[in-house]
Structure formats: structure tokens, C-alpha cells
Design an enzyme around this catalytic site. Structure first.
Site, PDB file in Angstrom:
ATOM      1  N   ASP A 214      -6.140  35.629  62.003  1.00 38.59           N
ATOM      2  CA  ASP A 214      -7.213  36.062  61.094  1.00 38.59           C
ATOM      3  C   ASP A 214      -8.384  35.082  61.108  1.00 38.59           C
ATOM      4  OD1 ASP A 214      -5.920  38.343  60.203  1.00 38.59           O
ATOM      5  OD2 ASP A 214      -4.718  37.204  58.780  1.00 38.59           O
TER       6      ASP A 214
ATOM      7  N   PHE B 123       0.716  47.645  61.871  1.00 38.86           N
ATOM      8  CA  PHE B 123       1.932  46.956  61.443  1.00 38.86           C
ATOM      9  C   PHE B 123       1.532  46.025  60.304  1.00 38.86           C
ATOM     10  CE2 PHE B 123       5.491  47.737  64.355  1.00 38.86           C
ATOM     11  CZ  PHE B 123       4.857  48.610  65.238  1.00 38.86           C
TER      12      PHE B 123
ATOM     13  N   ASN C 118       1.014  32.090  66.528  1.00 41.17           N
ATOM     14  CA  ASN C 118       2.154  32.421  65.667  1.00 41.17           C
ATOM     15  C   ASN C 118       3.353  32.741  66.550  1.00 41.17           C
ATOM     16  OD1 ASN C 118       2.292  35.463  66.145  1.00 41.17           O
ATOM     17  ND2 ASN C 118       0.145  35.125  65.622  1.00 41.17           N
TER      18      ASN C 118
ATOM     19  N   LYS D 282     -10.873  16.958  74.815  1.00 37.91           N
ATOM     20  CA  LYS D 282      -9.663  16.834  73.996  1.00 37.91           C
ATOM     21  C   LYS D 282      -9.996  16.045  72.728  1.00 37.91           C
ATOM     22  CE  LYS D 282      -5.022  14.968  74.159  1.00 37.91           C
ATOM     23  NZ  LYS D 282      -4.576  13.630  74.322  1.00 37.91           N
TER      24      LYS D 282
HETATM   25  N1  CTP Z   1      -4.878  43.202  62.826  1.00 38.08           N
HETATM   26  C1  CTP Z   1      -5.927  43.254  63.708  1.00 38.08           C
HETATM   27  N2  CTP Z   1      -6.870  42.262  63.748  1.00 38.08           N
HETATM   28  C2  CTP Z   1      -6.794  41.236  62.892  1.00 38.08           C
HETATM   29  C3  CTP Z   1      -5.728  41.143  61.987  1.00 38.08           C
HETATM   30  C4  CTP Z   1      -4.772  42.156  61.980  1.00 38.08           C
HETATM   31  O1  CTP Z   1      -6.005  44.212  64.492  1.00 38.08           O
HETATM   32  N3  CTP Z   1      -7.723  40.274  62.944  1.00 38.08           N
HETATM   33  C5  CTP Z   1      -3.897  44.295  62.780  1.00 38.08           C
HETATM   34  C6  CTP Z   1      -2.487  43.884  63.175  1.00 38.08           C
HETATM   35  O2  CTP Z   1      -2.247  44.092  64.551  1.00 38.08           O
HETATM   36  C7  CTP Z   1      -1.635  44.809  62.309  1.00 38.08           C
HETATM   37  C8  CTP Z   1      -2.474  45.042  61.071  1.00 38.08           C
HETATM   38  O3  CTP Z   1      -3.814  44.714  61.443  1.00 38.08           O
HETATM   39  O4  CTP Z   1      -1.431  46.062  62.897  1.00 38.08           O
HETATM   40  C9  CTP Z   1      -2.089  44.234  59.871  1.00 38.08           C
HETATM   41  O5  CTP Z   1      -1.957  42.884  60.238  1.00 38.08           O
HETATM   42  P1  CTP Z   1      -1.467  41.775  59.205  1.00 38.08           P
HETATM   43  O6  CTP Z   1      -1.525  40.436  59.847  1.00 38.08           O
HETATM   44  O7  CTP Z   1      -0.168  42.218  58.565  1.00 38.08           O
HETATM   45  O8  CTP Z   1      -2.524  41.924  58.064  1.00 38.08           O
HETATM   46  P2  CTP Z   1      -3.970  41.371  57.873  1.00 38.08           P
HETATM   47  O9  CTP Z   1      -4.900  42.500  58.024  1.00 38.08           O
HETATM   48  O10 CTP Z   1      -4.209  40.197  58.776  1.00 38.08           O
HETATM   49  O11 CTP Z   1      -3.926  40.938  56.361  1.00 38.08           O
HETATM   50  P3  CTP Z   1      -3.206  39.658  55.648  1.00 38.08           P
HETATM   51  O12 CTP Z   1      -3.224  38.563  56.650  1.00 38.08           O
HETATM   52  O13 CTP Z   1      -4.059  39.430  54.484  1.00 38.08           O
HETATM   53  O14 CTP Z   1      -1.816  40.110  55.292  1.00 38.08           O
END
Ligand code: CTP
Length: 390
Positions: free
Chosen positions: A278, A322, A206, A288
């Protein structure tokens, strides 16, 4: 207004101090310059008088005026005495208690804990045991040193001895003036964008730059904390902080998870600022991936949620997450606060991603605070103020 006595000694690096003086003035410091006689061979006092709008002092007896006494008082009035560049000679004089010109007399009258020195000299002089001993003596008395950069030196030698770059010196000044509200605290921060590879060269990631996490790391360090930064794939320059912040470079979520767990027990506060993938590709191809059909279906599986795991095993730690949301910011952020067992969540829109500035909403169990858009370095201090207040 904080008063800085900027002291210039006889090194070729003296010309760089013009930039330093200018930047300190533009940051709002009241800068007064003291030069040694030798330093005026490299750069004229006029440069500093023009930049600081203050008279430059060089001699104990200048223009028939006995400057010694006035400048002893100004040594005492100064909030910081910054010797940049600091030669082998001035370090030796201060360590041995020699006061034979204006600058060395000022240093003799000053409390060492408000002296910062940025050495600049030939690499062999820098490696001389006498200098090492003198630096040790001065550190034990409370003075601070900014380790020089390595590189090509004016004499043609290559090695350690170039006066540290100006951004790093400015950071040391910032750190010096910062109230040490986090002294004795251990802070763990995740930052950057994780990567999940499909094959040896392609990955899912990202656009997070890591700037928010890095800015929080610097602000915590400046407030006196011990900081560990788990940093994923950031292109930001970390040269100015790598001596004062423990940076662990990682790539994937698994690596970030392991590095975070390894540092979790000792942490008092955790900021999870990283943008974590996620999902990861279900199958990794050692070779590759070659193109074939018109469409390619990629099967993905859930990744470990690092913050959720931290929330499950939390003991004394304050956990701060966050939330990046494109809709229902408050509602979604609150759900994450509950689900991940957090103490606080910092919610922001997607426009903050990869940007140098941003505004956030800080949500705790009892409070909601809106912080308007500002550069992330300043924002980091606002966030810390809210965390310390909680
Ligand atoms: N986070 C984490 N590990 C993950 C996903 C998220 O530690 N696999 C942490 C991020 O660093 C952030 C918080 O969880 O502090 C929320 O991340 P965010 O991407 O906003 O939310 P998600 O938990 O991934 O939920 P969604 O994607 O459904 O919004």
C-alpha cells in the site's frame, strides 16, 4: 471412475512411466497399460501390473487369446489414451494409418480427440520434418501433444527430446478431464508479493507466495479459459504452466499496475490475488543506504491501488478481490467490496498467507459462502464454482 489407457512405447523414458502409472492410480484413475514389444526391453510388464492391479497387454494374440477385439472395445471404453513415452515410430504409424501391432491397432480404432501423446526421442529425430508433419496431421485430427523437455538425452546429445516431466503430464491429464466451463473466457489474475525498493538491494514486501493466484490460474486454464497471470516475485515453479498460461513477471506495484491495465480491456473476469504494497518509500537511494544514527526514519507514500483503479473504469468485467484481514473479517471485506466497486470479494485470515492450504469466505452482493480449509489447488476450483454460479 475415469479409465485411462496408458500406452508405453520403446524409449528409455519408459522407466519413468512407472512413476506416472503410480501417480495416476493414486489420483483415483482406473489405469490399464498397453506396451509395445520394444518397450518391454526397457521395463517389464510386471512393474505396471503390480502398480495398476490390471493385466498388461502387449500382443494382438496374447496367451492364445485374441486381444485385438477386446482391446478395440477397450480403446472405445477408455476416457483417455495417454501414450507416454511416444516414440517417433508410433507417432508416424498413427499419422499414416498403420496398424501392425496391438497398440497401433488400438490407436487406429480410437477417436484422436481422446489421445494425448508425450513424445520422447533423440533431438535430431524430434527436429525431423517428417515428425513435425506427422504431429501437425494428428493435431488437426484432434490429438494433443505434450512438448518434450530440453536437456541431456540418453544418447549423450543435448536438446529437446526428453519426455516431459511427470508433474506436467499429470497436469495435462487434469486439464483433459476438467469440464470446460470457462471456454472462450479471458481471465486476468494478479498474484504474488510486490516489492518496493529503498535502495538497490533492500525492499518492503510481504510473505505472500503467489500460490492462491497460481492455483486459480491453473484451474481457469483447465476449465478452458485463456489466462494471463501477472506474477510478482514468486518462487513457485511455473515450468509446468508457462506454455499454456501467459505469465507476465513483475516486481513493483507500478509494474503490476501497467501490466494489469495493458490486459484489462480484453478480460472477462479479473482475480486480484496479489498482496500489494500500500505504501512505497518516498525517496529511493541510488546508492546503498549506509548505517548512521541509532534510529532510521523511513518516509513512505501511498501507492496506487490497482483494484480501485480497475473498479473505476469497469465496463463488462467481473472484478474479484481478495481481502486479507486480521480482525472484523466480514465487515472490512464488505467495505472493500463497495469501495473498489467489486462483484465479489474473497476474505481470508492472515494464516492463509504463505501457506499451502486455507479456508475463505466468498462475499458477493447477494451471497456469503464459507469454504472450509483445504489445499489451495482444490480451493481454487471451489472459488471458481462460486464465481461461475454468480
Ligand atoms: N489491492 C490492489 N492494489 C493495492 C492494494 C490492494 O490491487 N495497492 C487489491 C489486492 O490485490 C486485493 C484487494 O485489493 O485483491 C484488497 O487488498 P488488501 O490488502 O486486503 O486491502 P487494502 O485495499 O490494501 O486495504 P487495507 O490494507 O486497509 O486492509
Amino acid at each position: 471412475m475415469k479409465k485411462i489407457l496408458l500406452c508405453i512405447t520403446g524409449s528409455i523414458a519408459a522407466y519413468k512411466s512407472a512413476d506416472l502409472a503410480s501417480k495416476l492410480v493414486s489420483k483415483g484413475y482406473d489405469v490399464h497399460v498397453i506396451m509395445t514389444r520394444n518397450s518391454t526391453k526397457f521395463i517389464t510388464p510386471m512393474v505396471f501390473e503390480t502398480l495398476t492391479k490390471n493385466r498388461v497387454y502387449i500382443e494382438l494374440f496374447q496367451d492364445d487369446e485374441y486381444t485385438h477385439l477386446t482391446h478395440i472395445s477397450s480403446a472405445q471404453e477408455a476416457d483417455l489414451i495417454l501414450v507416454a513415452p511416444a516414440t517417433y515410430n508410433i507417432i508416424g504409424k498413427m499419422a499414416c494409418g498403420i496398424a501392425d501391432d496391438l497398440l497401433s491397432s488400438i490407436l487406429a480404432a480410437a477417436s484422436p480427440d481422446k489421445v494425448i501423446m508425450a513424445p520422447a526421442m533423440n533431438v535430431n529425430m524430434y527436429n525431423n520434418q517428417a515428425l513435425t508433419d506427422n504431429i501437425e496431421i494428428l493435431k488437426n485430427r484432434g490429438a494433443s501433444f505434450i512438448v518434450p523437455d530440453e536437456g541431456m538425452l540418453a544418447c549423450g546429445d543435448v536438446g529437446k527430446g526428453r519426455m516431459r516431466n511427470i508433474p506436467s503430464i499429470l497436469e495435462s491429464v487434469n486439464a483433459f478431464f476438467c469440464e470446460k466451463l470457462l471456454l472462450g473466457k479471458n481471465i486476468l489474475i494478479t498474484a504474488g508479493a510486490t516489492r518496493e525498493y529503498l535502495d538497490p538491494i533492500r525492499f518492503i514486501s510481504n510473505s505472500s507466495s503467489g500460490l492462491m493466484g497460481l492455483s486459480i490460474a491453473k484451474a481457469c486454464r483447465n476449465m478452458g479459459a485463456e489466462v494471463t497471470l501477472i506474477l510478482a516475485n514468486s518462487h513457485l515453479n511455473t515450468d509446468t504452466i508457462k506454455e499454456s498460461i501467459n505469465i507476465v513477471d513483475v516486481c513493483t506495484v507500478r509494474e503490476m499496475y501497467e501490466a494489469t491495465i495493458a490486459n484489462y480491456k480484453e478480460a472477462d473476469i479479473v482475480f486480484a490475488a496479489a498482496a500489494v504494497s500500500d505504501y512505497k518509500p518516498k525517496n529511493y537511494s541510488e546508492q546503498k543506504i549506509k548505517k548512521a544514527d541509532d534510529t532510521l526514519i523511513l518516509e513512505m507514500e501511498r501507492n496506487i491501488d490497482i483494484l480501485f483503479e480497475l473498479g473505476k473504469t469497469k465496463t463488462h468485467q467481473k472484478l474479484i478481490g481478495f481481502a486479507a484481514e486480521s480482525e472484523n473479517l466480514l465487515e472490512n471485506a464488505l467495505k472493500k467490496l463497495e469501495r473498489k466497486n467489486l462483484d465479489m470479494i474473497i476474505a481470508n485470515g492472515l494464516s492463509n498467507f504463505g501457506s499451502k492450504s486455507g479456508g475463505v469466505t466468498i462475499i458477493s452482493r447477494d451471497n456469503i459462502t464459507n469454504i472450509p480449509e483445504q489445499d489451495k489447488e482444490t480451493l481454487a476450483y471451489e472459488i471458481l464454482k462460486a464465481v461461475i454460479k454468480e
